[in-house]
Scaffold this active site. Structure first.
Site, PDB file in Angstrom:
ATOM      1  N   ASP A 162       0.866  -1.201   0.000  1.00 53.56           N
ATOM      2  CA  ASP A 162       0.000   0.000   0.000  1.00 53.56           C
ATOM      3  C   ASP A 162       0.890   1.234   0.000  1.00 53.56           C
ATOM      4  O   ASP A 162       2.027   1.187  -0.463  1.00 53.56           O
ATOM      5  CB  ASP A 162      -0.896  -0.037   1.241  1.00 53.56           C
ATOM      6  CG  ASP A 162      -0.081   0.265   2.496  1.00 53.56           C
ATOM      7  OD1 ASP A 162      -0.581   0.991   3.361  1.00 53.56           O
ATOM      8  OD2 ASP A 162       1.065  -0.225   2.594  1.00 53.56           O
ATOM      9  N   ASP A 177      -0.335  -0.760  11.930  1.00 51.89           N
ATOM     10  CA  ASP A 177      -0.838  -0.133  13.170  1.00 51.89           C
ATOM     11  C   ASP A 177       0.214   0.809  13.743  1.00 51.89           C
ATOM     12  O   ASP A 177      -0.079   1.908  14.213  1.00 51.89           O
ATOM     13  CB  ASP A 177      -1.183  -1.208  14.223  1.00 51.89           C
ATOM     14  CG  ASP A 177      -2.487  -1.930  13.888  1.00 51.89           C
ATOM     15  OD1 ASP A 177      -2.668  -3.055  14.359  1.00 51.89           O
ATOM     16  OD2 ASP A 177      -3.311  -1.376  13.116  1.00 51.89           O
TER      17      ASP A 177
END
Ligand SMILES: Nc1nc2c(c(CN[C@H]3C=C[C@H](O)[C@@H]3O)cn2[C@@H]2O[C@H](COP(=O)(O)O)[C@@H](O)[C@H]2O)c(=O)[nH]1
Length: 341
Positions: free
Chosen positions: A239, A319
């Site tokens: 990504d 995260d």
């Protein structure tokens, strides 16, 4: 014509010929050491997917699998021109941005009685209905909303035609193979075909198809239909966040010319040489981090070390990027507008 190279082979090929992006061996080791401290902790476990993320489904049933399918079908391109001016979604007293704004909007729609996870609904939902479902609390709409509408209609129609409207049926056709499911998704749903060219070869990163397999594994808690025998063959998801956090942690290095382009906020097109190098080197970098981490665990002689795979490393690093947004302000992410990541 034979298919493209798989994601792992593609990444190794790109990393071997990359000019503007490189992997730093010392950085790889220091990230592996950071992860070693977490290896037996709760963050690097399959249960973290539910335990750490309140918007993710609690259940492990067909409705939860349908939730994963619709969110991963739309899991792309949330970045905004100006970070202080972006799409936000308020849900149950909290405000969400980026990927989480998508999940919050899906849950808000369900609470409003809109069956957004049902293919029979999203196969024929209108643009206005989709704009309403994914409405922002700010004057900045979710990016590519027209594309999201088109993809919802396209994907819903195919799911109805080929899998009786249920993604769980697609999962069951994979016979508990992550690779079979990834390829079945890519063959069946055009918007998942994250394939491009590099140095004359057709390569694939399949970012959304891989994260869909990973999230299906997570939501089913690795049991029953989600007990994929080859789940460790899934790589990290290429990504725009992972490259940023890998550069921040010193595992990925950019050439001076590329760093200046990134700092200027220049746009990259999907498939540009430098965009492919960023994605391919990031993917290969996480594979090397995983190998190094497994060696460190071996050296430490840890008996109770559970299965560590690239999915869990990716989730943790993603995260981490979320939690260290401020520290990473100086490290740019590459700006591509596309439906693949
Ligand atoms: N490599 C990787 N990329 C991921 C994810 C996720 C969320 N998934 C899991 C995470 C928690 C849940 O448990 C989900 O399972 C979204 N993205 C990508 O990031 C971008 C959005 O970023 P920001 O603008 O900051 O929200 C966009 O390209 C989006 O596609 C992941 O995990 N890994």
């Amino acid at each position: 014509m034979d298919g493209p190279l798989g994601p792992r082979e593609s990444a190794e090929f790109v990393a071997g010929k990359s000019r503007d992006v490189s992997i730093d061996g010392g950085g790889v080791r220091s990230v592996a050491e950071l992860l070693l401290a977490k290896a037996s902790g709760p963050e690097l476990s399959p249960g973290a997917w539910k335990a750490l993320h309140e918007l993710n489904p609690r259940a492990a049933d067909e409705a939860a699998v349908s939730w994963v399918f619709v969110t991963d079908t739309l899991n792309f391109s949330f970045w905004s021109e100006h970070d202080e001016h972006k799409c936000l979604v308020g849900y149950k007293g909290r405000t969400y941005s980026g990927y989480w704004s998508l999940c919050a909007a899906v849950n808000r729609a369900l609470d409003e009685g809109i069956p957004i996870t049902s293919a029979s609904y999203y196969a024929t939902a209108t643009l206005d209905q989709v704009k309403h479902i994914f409405r922002s609390d700010t004057d900045v709409p979710m990016p590519l909303i027209e594309e999201r509408h088109r993809i919802l209609n396209e994907t819903g129609k195919i799911l109805l035609e080929k899998f009786q409207g249920s993604f769980l049926n697609c999962v069951r056709k994979s016979e508990k193979s992550a690779q079979k499911l990834m390829h079945l998704v890519v063959e069946s749903f055009p918007s998942y075909r994250d394939v491009t060219q590099f140095e004359g070869k057709r390569i694939s990163f399949y970012k959304r198809a891989q994260i869909l397999v990973a999230d299906t594994w997570s939501v089913l808690e690795g049991k029953g239909d989600g007990c994929f025998t080859d789940i460790s063959s899934i790589t990290m998801f290429a990504d725009y966040r992972l490259p940023q956090v890998l550069a921040h942690l010193g595992a990925l290095k950019y050439s001076k010319e590329l760093l200046e382009k990134l700092l200027r906020g220049e746009m990259f097109s999907y498939g540009d040489r430098q965009e492919v190098e960023i994605r391919g080197c990031s993917l290969w970098c996480v594979e090397l981090i995983r190998d190094c981490l497994l060696e460190l665990i071996e050296e430490k002689g840890e008996k109770n070390s559970r299965e560590i795979n690239s999915i869990l490393l990716d989730y943790y690093l993603w995260d981490y990027a979320r939690d260290h947004r401020e520290d990473m302000k100086g490290i740019p992410f590459h700006r591509t507008r596309c439906i693949y990541y």
